[in-house]
Design a protein around this motif. Structure first.
Motif, PDB file in Angstrom:
ATOM      1  N   SER A 103      31.036  34.885  40.871  1.00 18.95           N
ATOM      2  CA  SER A 103      32.075  34.143  40.081  1.00 18.95           C
ATOM      3  C   SER A 103      33.527  34.609  40.553  1.00 18.95           C
ATOM      4  O   SER A 103      33.757  35.608  41.292  1.00 18.95           O
ATOM      5  CB  SER A 103      32.046  34.784  38.736  1.00 18.95           C
ATOM      6  OG  SER A 103      32.339  36.087  38.478  1.00 18.95           O
ATOM      7  N   SER A 104      34.667  33.986  39.744  1.00 22.42           N
ATOM      8  CA  SER A 104      36.144  34.064  40.312  1.00 22.42           C
ATOM      9  C   SER A 104      36.172  35.414  39.912  1.00 22.42           C
ATOM     10  O   SER A 104      37.062  36.229  40.380  1.00 22.42           O
ATOM     11  CB  SER A 104      37.126  33.021  39.991  1.00 22.42           C
ATOM     12  OG  SER A 104      36.767  33.170  38.444  1.00 22.42           O
ATOM     13  N   ASP A 105      35.713  35.774  38.772  1.00 22.85           N
ATOM     14  CA  ASP A 105      36.057  37.416  38.090  1.00 22.85           C
ATOM     15  C   ASP A 105      35.530  38.170  38.998  1.00 22.85           C
ATOM     16  O   ASP A 105      36.504  39.411  39.367  1.00 22.85           O
ATOM     17  CB  ASP A 105      35.558  37.438  36.842  1.00 22.85           C
ATOM     18  CG  ASP A 105      36.089  36.719  35.569  1.00 22.85           C
ATOM     19  OD1 ASP A 105      37.647  36.184  35.990  1.00 22.85           O
ATOM     20  OD2 ASP A 105      35.576  36.399  34.491  1.00 22.85           O
ATOM     21  N   GLU A 106      34.447  38.156  39.488  1.00 24.04           N
ATOM     22  CA  GLU A 106      33.887  39.308  40.486  1.00 24.04           C
ATOM     23  C   GLU A 106      34.812  39.356  41.830  1.00 24.04           C
ATOM     24  O   GLU A 106      35.095  40.331  42.135  1.00 24.04           O
ATOM     25  CB  GLU A 106      32.536  38.811  41.078  1.00 24.04           C
ATOM     26  CG  GLU A 106      31.859  39.694  42.039  1.00 24.04           C
ATOM     27  CD  GLU A 106      30.254  39.114  42.331  1.00 24.04           C
ATOM     28  OE1 GLU A 106      30.242  39.790  43.652  1.00 24.04           O
ATOM     29  OE2 GLU A 106      29.774  38.391  41.888  1.00 24.04           O
ATOM     30  N   LYS A 108      38.072  38.471  42.320  1.00 25.84           N
ATOM     31  CA  LYS A 108      39.225  39.106  41.636  1.00 25.84           C
ATOM     32  C   LYS A 108      39.100  40.518  41.679  1.00 25.84           C
ATOM     33  O   LYS A 108      40.039  41.329  42.008  1.00 25.84           O
ATOM     34  CB  LYS A 108      39.659  38.463  40.246  1.00 25.84           C
ATOM     35  CG  LYS A 108      40.249  37.134  40.250  1.00 25.84           C
ATOM     36  CD  LYS A 108      40.435  36.620  38.858  1.00 25.84           C
ATOM     37  CE  LYS A 108      40.614  35.000  38.608  1.00 25.84           C
ATOM     38  NZ  LYS A 108      40.988  34.780  37.267  1.00 25.84           N
ATOM     39  N   GLN A 109      38.159  41.148  40.996  1.00 27.67           N
ATOM     40  CA  GLN A 109      37.865  42.586  40.783  1.00 27.67           C
ATOM     41  C   GLN A 109      37.815  43.208  42.131  1.00 27.67           C
ATOM     42  O   GLN A 109      38.288  44.460  42.432  1.00 27.67           O
ATOM     43  CB  GLN A 109      36.593  42.776  40.063  1.00 27.67           C
ATOM     44  CG  GLN A 109      36.528  44.246  39.609  1.00 27.67           C
ATOM     45  CD  GLN A 109      37.743  44.775  38.965  1.00 27.67           C
ATOM     46  OE1 GLN A 109      38.282  44.263  38.187  1.00 27.67           O
ATOM     47  NE2 GLN A 109      38.079  45.944  39.377  1.00 27.67           N
ATOM     48  N   ASP A 129      46.701  40.397  37.277  1.00 32.96           N
ATOM     49  CA  ASP A 129      45.424  39.910  37.835  1.00 32.96           C
ATOM     50  C   ASP A 129      46.073  39.261  39.131  1.00 32.96           C
ATOM     51  O   ASP A 129      47.006  39.335  39.561  1.00 32.96           O
ATOM     52  CB  ASP A 129      45.160  38.503  36.800  1.00 32.96           C
ATOM     53  CG  ASP A 129      43.633  38.420  36.847  1.00 32.96           C
ATOM     54  OD1 ASP A 129      43.088  38.731  37.991  1.00 32.96           O
ATOM     55  OD2 ASP A 129      43.062  37.768  36.058  1.00 32.96           O
ATOM     56  N   CYS A 133      43.277  32.434  43.011  1.00 27.42           N
ATOM     57  CA  CYS A 133      41.729  32.902  43.498  1.00 27.42           C
ATOM     58  C   CYS A 133      41.149  31.572  43.220  1.00 27.42           C
ATOM     59  O   CYS A 133      41.173  30.982  41.928  1.00 27.42           O
ATOM     60  CB  CYS A 133      41.280  33.795  42.605  1.00 27.42           C
ATOM     61  SG  CYS A 133      39.407  34.306  42.957  1.00 27.42           S
TER      62      CYS A 133
END
Length: 166
Positions: A103-106, A108-109, A129, A133
Motif C-alpha cells: 500500500s502507499s501507506d506502507e 510512506k512509512q 507526510d 508517493c
C-alpha cells in the motif's frame, strides 16, 4: 524493455533557479527515451537536460520487469519523495527512493524510516507526510510492471550522472 528512473533539470518560465523532476520512462536503451523525456518536461523544452538515470531492475528483493499484459499482484512499485530541513541551509532538502509495498501507506512509512535521517520537519505541508508517493503507472497503457521475488536488490544510485542536453 527497460524501466528507467531519470532525474531531469531545466528552466520553467518565471522561476529564478533551475528546476528538477523525476520521470519514469521505458525503452531498450536510455538514448531511445530522450524524445519521450523531453516531451514530459513541463518547462522550456530547449533547456531540459538529464542529470542522471538508473535502470530499475531489482527493488526490495523483487525483480522489476516491463511486460505487455496486466499483472495481478499484491505488491506494487512505489516512488516516494520526502522533504525536510537543515538548520544550516536555506534550501529545503529532498530525497527519494523506490519501494515494493502492499500500500502507499506502507511505502510512506518505510520512506520516513529510511530517508533524510537527522533532518527536521520531514513533511508534506502540515501533515508531516511524504511530498509525493504514487504507484508507478507507465504512460503507455500497453505496458505494465511485473514484480517477481528475487534475492537481489539494487541501491538507488545512478548508472550515469552528468549533464546531457535532451
Amino acid at each position: 524493455m527497460q524501466l528507467f528512473m531519470v532525474y531531469l533539470g531545466g528552466r520553467i518560465q518565471g522561476c529564478h533557479i533551475e528546476m528538477h523532476d523525476v520521470r519514469f520512462v521505458v525503452g531498450e536503451l536510455i538514448e531511445q527515451t530522450y524524445s519521450k523525456l523531453k516531451a514530459q518536461w513541463v518547462g522550456d523544452k530547449s533547456s531540459v537536460h538529464m542529470d542522471s538515470y538508473m535502470a530499475v531492475n531489482h527493488i526490495d528483493g523483487f525483480a522489476v520487469t516491463v511486460v505487455d499484459e496486466p499483472v495481478a499482484q499484491s505488491q506494487q512499485l512505489y516512488f516516494v519523495n520526502l522533504g525536510a530541513y537543515r538548520a544550516d541551509s536555506l534550501a529545503e532538502q529532498h530525497d527519494f527512493a523506490l519501494y515494493v509495498a502492499s500500500s502507499s501507506d506502507e511505502a510512506k512509512q518505510r520512506a520516513k524510516e529510511d530517508l533524510l535521517a537527522g533532518l527536521s520537519h520531514i513533511h508534506k505541508d502540515d501533515l508531516h507526510d511524504v511530498d509525493d508517493c504514487f504507484a508507478i503507472d507507465l504512460l503507455d497503457s500497453q505496458l505494465h510492471i511485473k514484480l517477481t521475488p528475487s534475492e537481489q536488490s539494487q541501491a538507488i544510485k545512478p548508472d550515469w550522472f552528468g549533464y546531457h542536453i535532451l
